[in-house]
Design a protein around this motif. Structure first.
Motif, short mmCIF file in Angstrom:
data_model
loop_
_atom_site.label_atom_id
_atom_site.label_comp_id
_atom_site.label_asym_id
_atom_site.label_seq_id
_atom_site.Cartn_x
_atom_site.Cartn_y
_atom_site.Cartn_z
N THR A 157 0.80 -1.22 0.00
CA THR A 157 0.00 0.00 0.00
C THR A 157 0.84 1.28 0.00
O THR A 157 0.30 2.38 -0.01
N HIS A 158 2.18 1.13 0.02
CA HIS A 158 3.07 2.29 0.02
C HIS A 158 4.08 2.16 -1.11
O HIS A 158 4.36 1.05 -1.59
N THR A 159 4.64 3.30 -1.52
CA THR A 159 5.65 3.32 -2.57
C THR A 159 6.86 4.13 -2.14
O THR A 159 6.72 5.25 -1.66
N VAL A 160 8.02 3.52 -2.26
CA VAL A 160 9.28 4.25 -2.09
C VAL A 160 10.01 4.17 -3.42
O VAL A 160 9.59 3.44 -4.33
N TYR A 161 11.10 4.89 -3.56
CA TYR A 161 11.79 4.96 -4.84
C TYR A 161 13.30 4.84 -4.65
O TYR A 161 13.84 5.18 -3.60
N LEU A 162 13.96 4.35 -5.70
CA LEU A 162 15.41 4.35 -5.77
C LEU A 162 15.86 5.29 -6.88
O LEU A 162 15.18 5.40 -7.91
N ASN A 163 17.00 5.93 -6.66
CA ASN A 163 17.56 6.78 -7.70
C ASN A 163 19.08 6.79 -7.56
O ASN A 163 19.62 6.67 -6.45
N SER B 82 7.95 16.80 -6.14
CA SER B 82 7.18 15.84 -6.93
C SER B 82 8.05 14.65 -7.31
O SER B 82 9.29 14.70 -7.19
N VAL B 83 7.43 13.60 -7.79
CA VAL B 83 8.14 12.40 -8.24
C VAL B 83 8.91 12.74 -9.52
O VAL B 83 8.37 13.38 -10.43
N GLN B 84 10.16 12.29 -9.59
CA GLN B 84 11.00 12.52 -10.78
C GLN B 84 10.91 11.31 -11.72
O GLN B 84 10.76 10.17 -11.28
N LYS B 85 11.00 11.58 -13.02
CA LYS B 85 10.78 10.53 -14.02
C LYS B 85 11.85 9.44 -13.99
O LYS B 85 11.61 8.32 -14.46
N ASN B 86 13.03 9.73 -13.46
CA ASN B 86 14.10 8.74 -13.45
C ASN B 86 14.08 7.87 -12.19
O ASN B 86 14.91 6.98 -12.04
N TRP B 87 13.16 8.11 -11.26
CA TRP B 87 13.07 7.29 -10.06
C TRP B 87 12.50 5.92 -10.40
O TRP B 87 11.65 5.77 -11.28
N VAL B 88 12.95 4.92 -9.67
CA VAL B 88 12.45 3.55 -9.83
C VAL B 88 11.56 3.22 -8.64
O VAL B 88 12.01 3.25 -7.49
N ALA B 89 10.30 2.93 -8.91
CA ALA B 89 9.32 2.72 -7.84
C ALA B 89 9.42 1.32 -7.22
O ALA B 89 9.68 0.34 -7.92
N ILE B 90 9.22 1.26 -5.91
CA ILE B 90 9.19 -0.01 -5.18
C ILE B 90 7.92 -0.02 -4.33
O ILE B 90 7.73 0.83 -3.46
N LYS B 91 7.06 -0.98 -4.56
CA LYS B 91 5.86 -1.14 -3.76
C LYS B 91 6.20 -1.92 -2.49
O LYS B 91 6.82 -2.99 -2.56
N ILE B 92 5.79 -1.39 -1.33
CA ILE B 92 6.09 -2.06 -0.06
C ILE B 92 4.86 -2.04 0.85
O ILE B 92 3.90 -1.30 0.60
#
Length: 217
Positions: free
Chosen positions: A43-49, A124-134
């Protein structure tokens, strides 16, 4: 003649060690740990960059605990925070590969210097971020991992180092730990994911293994 043989043997060992490190680290990078859970629970999203050298994890402000937000510099436009850890000299003097020098790398790997947490603020979310659902439990653990990395002063406050940020939207804070060839800025992220029961590499000093793992899922 014996002396010459010993010299060449020593040189061979010296050259073999970096190659052995690269081979082993690449093997361990491509060995995944922690299976992905049922996506319905995510239900949550974090990102890697990554900027090409430093890997960071990005978390929405509303998903950060009060301990992390305490003493942080941000304004009403801030919606996301990214966190990265590393050697002070290497972080400040080597923001990209173009800034890399032999001395920077040597000092980071072999000298016992101060560690920093790099915190960047985004609206805001950046286009180069990689989303991770957790899930909620994973979010709680990654929050604890990050908050436990901040070094606190005698008043239990985060130690901000003013003037070291790359832009007006980022800052450096004193952090716990020591940077070595076995504990790099990227392995700090990997360890955090592992301890939070998220998909990660068995061990990696690189950024590309984790990026590929989530980008290509």
């Amino acid at each position: 003649m014996k002396i010459i043989k010993k010299v060449f043997k020593s040189i061979g060992v010296f050259l073999a060690l970096p190659m052995l490190y690269i081979i082993i680290s690449l093997i361990l990078t491509y060995i995944p740990v922690n299976k992905q859970e049922n996506k319905n629970k995510m239900t949550h999203t974090v990102y890697l960059n990554s900027n090409g050298i430093h890997l960071e994890i990005i978390i929405a402000k509303n998903d950060l605990n009060k301990t992390i937000l305490k003493d942080q510099v941000y304004n009403s436009q801030t919606r996301y925070f990214s966190f990265g850890w590393g050697d002070k000299n290497f972080y400040v003097e080597t923001p990209t590969w173009a800034d890399f020098t032999f001395m920077n790398g040597f000092q980071a790997l072999f000298l016992n210097s101060q560690a920093l947490l790099h915190v960047t603020r985004y609206s805001s979310v950046q286009k180069n971020w990689v989303a991770i659902k957790i899930n909620q439990a994973q979010l709680k653990q990654i929050n604890l991992y990050i908050s436990d990395t901040f070094r606190l002063d005698f008043q239990n406050k985060k130690v901000l180092l003013p003037g070291l940020g790359y832009t007006k939207n980022d800052d450096f804070y004193e952090a716990l730990g020591n940077y070595t060839c076995l504990n790099t800025c990227n392995s700090w992220i990997n360890t955090g994911l592992k301890q939070s029961n998220m998909k990660a590499c068995l061990w990696t000093p690189y950024d590309f293994g984790l990026i590929a793992m989530y980008k290509n899922k």
